[in-house]
Design an enzyme around this catalytic site. Sequence first.
Site, short mmCIF file in Angstrom:
data_model
loop_
_atom_site.label_atom_id
_atom_site.label_comp_id
_atom_site.label_asym_id
_atom_site.label_seq_id
_atom_site.Cartn_x
_atom_site.Cartn_y
_atom_site.Cartn_z
N GLU B 123 0.82 -1.21 0.00
CA GLU B 123 0.00 0.00 0.00
C GLU B 123 0.86 1.27 0.00
OE1 GLU B 123 -3.12 0.77 -0.31
OE2 GLU B 123 -4.06 -1.20 -0.34
N GLU B 126 2.11 1.61 -3.58
CA GLU B 126 1.07 2.01 -4.53
C GLU B 126 0.66 3.47 -4.31
OE1 GLU B 126 -0.91 -2.43 -5.14
OE2 GLU B 126 -2.12 -0.82 -4.28
N GLU B 127 0.71 3.91 -3.07
CA GLU B 127 0.23 5.26 -2.76
C GLU B 127 1.31 6.32 -2.92
OE1 GLU B 127 -2.25 5.00 0.67
OE2 GLU B 127 -2.31 7.17 0.97
#
Lengths: 248, 248
Positions: B123, B126-127
């Site tokens: 995460e 991806e962020e």
Amino acid sequence: MPPFLSGRFWRAVFTRTRGERLWAGHRRTSGGPGCRWDALAGADVLRAEPDRFGGISVPLERFRALDRLDAASFQKVLQGAVFDENTRKILVVQDRNKLKNMWKFPGGLSEPGEDIGDTAVREVFEETGIKSEFRSLLSIRQQHTNPGAFGKSDMYIICRLKPYSFTINFCQRECLRCEWMDLHDLVKTENTTPITSRVARLLLYGYREGFDKIDFTVEELPAVYTGLFYKLYHKELPENYRTMIGMD
Amino acid sequence: MPPFLSGRFWRAVFTRTRGERLWAGHRRTSGGPGCRWDALAGADVLRAEPDRFGGISVPLERFRALDRLDAASFQKVLQGAVFDENTRKILVVQDRNKLKNMWKFPGGLSEPGEDIGDTAVREVFEETGIKSEFRSLLSIRQQHTNPGAFGKSDMYIICRLKPYSFTINFCQRECLRCEWMDLHDLVKTENTTPITSRVARLLLYGYREGFDKIDFTVEELPAVYTGLFYKLYHKELPENYRTMIGMD
């Protein structure tokens, strides 16, 4: 013809209704003084209503929510390591149905909306008759493809509990044996699971050198905007780090 | 007439099929270099088959499993506190859509079967575009009736991650801002959530006095009987307590 569906409702006409329920979703809750088997409220019927086409519609909102939940969910099992500092005894059980002769901590599944510590305290009481209070979170286990986890990952949380009753009255249906065992004996025994043995050693470390060495303690904090509160678990933070006064 | 149901299948005849799907269950996954939106595989149609009564049956096995899961499940959100010990900088983001101007750690929902640390690392990447590796579990939040948790309790887990790339490339759709902030500034800022502020203080404590003071580290242990392995998180146990050699 593939039954593609449309609209907010899944529109279906039931050609046969037998007046009996599809299934009675019994879920095992652990026993003890209550030692009960609960029907899962609301899980044994599907809500339906007459629709404007003369048929029956079943709102799918709930299934939709469950589908979204499905991807991110897992079940939560709590175990309570009930340790009496005065006697150095720890509460252990042997399962009747599985892991025979393996000493482990009592525990069971969390109810919806139930706090971690509350589950551990409730399950310990239901399984062993011992009343206790939450002290800390000790360990978390994550396991995938556990056969009992409905195909989900499970989360296994072990709490440290402090007993305030000591007379065992265990659930005969669930447990073969239940006793207060000297912590040192639990550390040494081979009749236990790797996780129980590990947590026993952790408890011995805390008992000898201070529980602050092993505990994630809990605190309630306010959520932003929603006005709700949540429970936050982490290592105890010294007061000067909380306030940051004189710590530039 | 109440539509009580019977048998292994929920038997239903669809009087209208429009050839369009009931809903396309899009679930948001966080962005970053990929910054993708995934359809939830298998969630947009209900499996059905012709039955011996000339109608259509929909197997309820899955719903049944979800109902059982329902009672004990919750969603799992991971956040990664990516801290660079060399520069004392911590990776923080501001949401585009909510909690505007509030600095927080990047993160998102766990995938089914995904390890805690893997979710946090994925995460964060991806962020923000930052590559990192799992170091420890720092804190757990439990909150009930969270509006975003589909009516379930949610479990919010914050991990400590160590970065090994440093060039930010954040998801514009998800984040308003993303930067490396001095940990001391994050501790002092008012533009943050209570949980972020608390974890920043915890990290400062660990940074100054040793991360062993705040970390739940992870280890893989064998499960009994199943032959599976699981991840166990707890305070680091000194070697002499692991082996118990010379500790009677």
